[in-house]
Write an enzyme that holds these catalytic residues in place. Structure first.
Site, PDB file in Angstrom:
ATOM      1  N   GLU A  40      33.698  41.223  41.196  1.00  0.00           N
ATOM      2  CA  GLU A  40      33.619  40.076  42.093  1.00  0.00           C
ATOM      3  C   GLU A  40      32.960  40.388  43.318  1.00  0.00           C
ATOM      4  OE1 GLU A  40      36.999  36.906  44.140  1.00  0.00           O
ATOM      5  OE2 GLU A  40      37.566  39.062  43.642  1.00  0.00           O
ATOM      6  N   LYS A 111      35.124  30.019  41.126  1.00  0.00           N
ATOM      7  CA  LYS A 111      36.190  30.407  41.089  1.00  0.00           C
ATOM      8  C   LYS A 111      37.291  29.217  41.512  1.00  0.00           C
ATOM      9  CE  LYS A 111      38.923  33.859  43.085  1.00  0.00           C
ATOM     10  NZ  LYS A 111      38.918  35.101  44.096  1.00  0.00           N
ATOM     11  N   CYS A 146      39.066  37.191  39.623  1.00  0.00           N
ATOM     12  CA  CYS A 146      40.471  37.835  40.423  1.00  0.00           C
ATOM     13  C   CYS A 146      41.786  37.190  40.562  1.00  0.00           C
ATOM     14  CB  CYS A 146      39.711  38.095  41.761  1.00  0.00           C
ATOM     15  SG  CYS A 146      40.693  39.131  42.992  1.00  0.00           S
TER      16      CYS A 146
END
Length: 257
Positions: A40, A111, A146
């Site tokens: 990421e 995300k 994440c």
């Protein structure tokens, strides 16, 4: 199916341009792989909030150009980790880029779950809204990033959408390393899917990174795990094992909710 996870050391003393070139070289060196995965926000660092505005870029920006060329040169599918995307309206997103072996940008994923509570990414970036998969030649990959790892509902949606691999680039902090490795295994077990969890190494934004990227099979066994420094994991996967695991132990069939 051969997958390579590149656990990149995001060093604040290395310029973004230099790191782009170095990482592109590492991708090119994986020419025997089918799928390569990066962490990421590796160009800037996931906790280097002060750099987000400066290095935000459109989807055809400098990072995408470098990764596209590297994917084509190596003839691999490349999950380029994520970048700070600046959308047309100026909103920033934490956006993953997936390139095909011809260098074409095949899929993006913004995300959904932003980390930071009332600061950092949570206040600086917009949240994605789309559950995203990409069909690779031998398997369907579900995309997450994440902090998404803490929300099992997303991964069940990905499984319902056909995912056999769950690909999770991260910039996870070392102080919660046990959560990183535990949750990666949990997502594999509960969805009976491979998990490819690729974290960064080093320290940026004052936050030491967890490292310990890992590949977990559909039964929850860790096939490979990195240490704390920059490292490359290369693992051969058998996508047919996903179907076999789900058939031999058909827990997904017994879902009520």
């Amino acid at each position: 199916m051969r997958a390579s996870l590149l656990q990149i050391d995001v060093n604040p003393y290395e310029s973004v341009d230099s790191r782009r070139d170095r990482v592109a070289g590492l991708v090119r060196a994986q020419s025997g792989a089918d799928l390569v995965v990066l962490p990421e926000l590796w160009p800037t660092g996931a906790f280097a909030y002060e750099a987000f505005e400066e290095y935000a870029e459109p989807l055809d920006g400098p990072t995408a150009a470098v990764l596209s060329a590297a994917a084509a040169d190596a003839s691999v599918w490349l999950h380029g980790g994520s970048v700070v995307e600046r959308a047309g309206d100026g909103t920033l997103y934490n956006t993953s880029l997936v390139f095909g072996p011809d260098g074409r940008l095949e899929r993006t994923y913004r995300k959904i779950h932003r980390f930071g509570f009332d600061k950092g990414e949570a206040t600086m970036m917009g949240g994605g809204e789309s559950v995203t998969t990409v069909a690779l030649p031998d398997a369907v990959a579900g995309l997450a990033t994440c902090y998404d790892l803490r929300f099992p509902e997303l991964f069940r949606r990905l499984t319902d959408d056909g995912a056999q691999l769950l690909v999770i680039p991260a910039g996870w902090p070392a102080r919660r390393r046990e959560h990183w490795t535990l949750l990666s295994r949990a997502r594999a077990v509960e969805n009976q899917a491979y998990v490819l969890a690729c974290c960064s190494a080093g320290t940026h934004g004052g936050v030491e990174q967890a490292g310990h990227s890992q590949v977990v099979d559909p039964w929850g066994e860790v096939l490979a795990e990195a240490g704390e420094d920059e490292e490359i994991l290369t693992v051969d996967l058998d996508p047919a094992r996903v179907a076999k695991t789900r058939a031999d132990f058909p827990v997904l069939r017994d879902r009520v909710l």
